[in-house]
Motif scaffolding. Structure first.
Motif, short mmCIF file in Angstrom:
data_model
loop_
_atom_site.label_atom_id
_atom_site.label_comp_id
_atom_site.label_asym_id
_atom_site.label_seq_id
_atom_site.Cartn_x
_atom_site.Cartn_y
_atom_site.Cartn_z
N GLU A 41 29.10 30.88 46.63
CA GLU A 41 29.86 32.13 46.90
C GLU A 41 29.47 33.13 45.73
O GLU A 41 29.07 34.18 45.79
CB GLU A 41 31.40 32.28 47.19
CG GLU A 41 31.62 31.73 48.77
CD GLU A 41 33.17 31.48 48.72
OE1 GLU A 41 33.53 31.58 50.09
OE2 GLU A 41 33.66 31.16 47.78
N VAL A 42 29.77 32.63 44.57
CA VAL A 42 29.51 33.39 43.49
C VAL A 42 27.96 33.81 43.35
O VAL A 42 27.36 34.88 42.85
CB VAL A 42 29.76 32.69 42.20
CG1 VAL A 42 29.33 33.41 40.63
CG2 VAL A 42 31.19 32.54 42.02
N LYS A 43 27.06 32.56 43.63
CA LYS A 43 25.60 32.84 43.52
C LYS A 43 25.13 33.94 44.45
O LYS A 43 24.32 34.68 44.38
CB LYS A 43 24.86 31.56 43.55
CG LYS A 43 25.00 30.63 42.59
CD LYS A 43 24.37 29.36 42.98
CE LYS A 43 24.48 28.48 41.33
NZ LYS A 43 23.59 27.27 41.70
N ASN A 119 33.09 42.49 36.68
CA ASN A 119 33.62 43.00 35.43
C ASN A 119 32.71 42.70 34.37
O ASN A 119 31.63 41.94 34.12
CB ASN A 119 34.83 42.79 35.25
CG ASN A 119 35.35 41.52 34.79
OD1 ASN A 119 34.39 40.59 34.23
ND2 ASN A 119 36.59 41.06 34.46
N GLY A 120 33.03 43.28 33.29
CA GLY A 120 32.33 43.18 31.88
C GLY A 120 32.05 41.85 31.53
O GLY A 120 31.29 41.28 30.68
N ARG A 121 33.25 40.70 31.92
CA ARG A 121 33.04 39.38 31.43
C ARG A 121 32.41 38.59 32.54
O ARG A 121 32.23 37.34 32.26
CB ARG A 121 34.43 38.94 31.15
CG ARG A 121 35.04 39.64 30.19
CD ARG A 121 36.54 38.94 29.85
NE ARG A 121 36.57 37.77 29.82
CZ ARG A 121 37.79 37.05 29.82
NH1 ARG A 121 38.77 37.41 30.30
NH2 ARG A 121 37.91 35.72 29.74
N GLY A 122 31.86 39.16 33.40
CA GLY A 122 31.17 38.27 34.47
C GLY A 122 31.84 37.78 35.66
O GLY A 122 31.47 36.79 36.29
N ARG A 123 33.19 38.38 35.61
CA ARG A 123 34.23 37.40 36.77
C ARG A 123 34.30 38.47 38.01
O ARG A 123 34.09 39.56 37.95
CB ARG A 123 35.71 37.78 36.15
CG ARG A 123 35.66 36.81 34.74
CD ARG A 123 36.13 35.51 35.06
NE ARG A 123 36.75 34.92 34.07
CZ ARG A 123 36.03 34.12 33.35
NH1 ARG A 123 34.83 33.53 33.56
NH2 ARG A 123 36.45 33.36 32.16
N ALA A 124 34.20 38.01 39.07
CA ALA A 124 34.27 38.43 40.34
C ALA A 124 35.54 39.24 40.50
O ALA A 124 36.66 38.48 40.61
CB ALA A 124 33.80 37.83 41.58
N LYS A 125 35.53 40.47 40.99
CA LYS A 125 36.92 41.19 41.13
C LYS A 125 36.87 41.91 42.48
O LYS A 125 35.88 42.34 42.97
CB LYS A 125 37.19 42.22 40.11
CG LYS A 125 37.31 41.56 38.80
CD LYS A 125 38.64 40.75 38.32
CE LYS A 125 38.80 40.17 36.91
NZ LYS A 125 39.80 39.35 36.89
N VAL A 126 38.11 42.09 42.98
CA VAL A 126 38.29 42.83 44.17
C VAL A 126 39.11 44.18 43.98
O VAL A 126 40.09 44.07 43.32
CB VAL A 126 39.00 42.26 45.24
CG1 VAL A 126 39.18 43.04 46.56
CG2 VAL A 126 37.75 40.96 45.73
#
Length: 160
Positions: A41-43, A119-126
């Motif tokens: 999913e991330v990819k 976000n800036g750290r590469g984390r997926a956010k909603v």
């Protein structure tokens, strides 16, 4: 002493946006939530695929779930691929979940996802909004205001 205003969310790469949400709802309060994803999913999201156009969030058993969001299968995911429309858990603080639960149950509000981003750290956010639905007259008024602002800017540009 007044409480400092919170900084806006650090959006580096927006993957999916629900542009219709601001037209259909009055946005009351906006929250940033993490999202529990599998590797494929991330990819898929990193490649810019995904849609939250007809999705919503709901509170079940003290947890918040993103329902009906579409993250297509990853092309090289083989047998470890994910289900595209599965419910995904949103990661929020307990206090925030309590606030959302109270607003949905008592005030009849809706949880609408506005965008999915990294976000800036590469984390997926909603970006999750607590919203109240508009009726047809309110939508017409919104259209009227938008058209007037467009016309106003056109007049200022031409004659200004």
């Amino acid at each position: 002493m007044a409480r400092p205003t919170p900084a806006t969310f650090d959006k580096k790469k927006t993957v999916a946006e629900n542009r219709r949400a601001r037209f259909d709802y009055y946005i009351d309060e906006v929250f940033e939530a993490g999202i529990a994803l599998t590797g494929t999913e991330v990819k898929s999201l990193r490649f810019g695929e995904g849609s939250i156009a007809e999705s919503y969030a709901e509170v079940r058993d003290g947890q918040v779930w993103l329902v009906n969001s579409n993250v297509p299968e990853f092309s090289h995911g083989n047998r470890f691929n994910h289900e595209p429309k599965r419910p995904r858990k949103l990661l929020l603080h307990e206090r925030e979940i309590g606030k959302l639960t109270g607003a949905v149950e008592r005030k009849g509000m809706t949880l609408v996802p506005l965008s999915i981003y990294f976000n800036g750290r590469g984390r997926a956010k909603v970006e999750l909004a607590l919203a109240k639905g508009k009726n047809a007259a309110d939508k017409r008024q919104t259209i009227k205001e938008r058209d007037w602002k467009r016309e106003q800017s056109r007049l200022l540009r031409d004659h200004g």
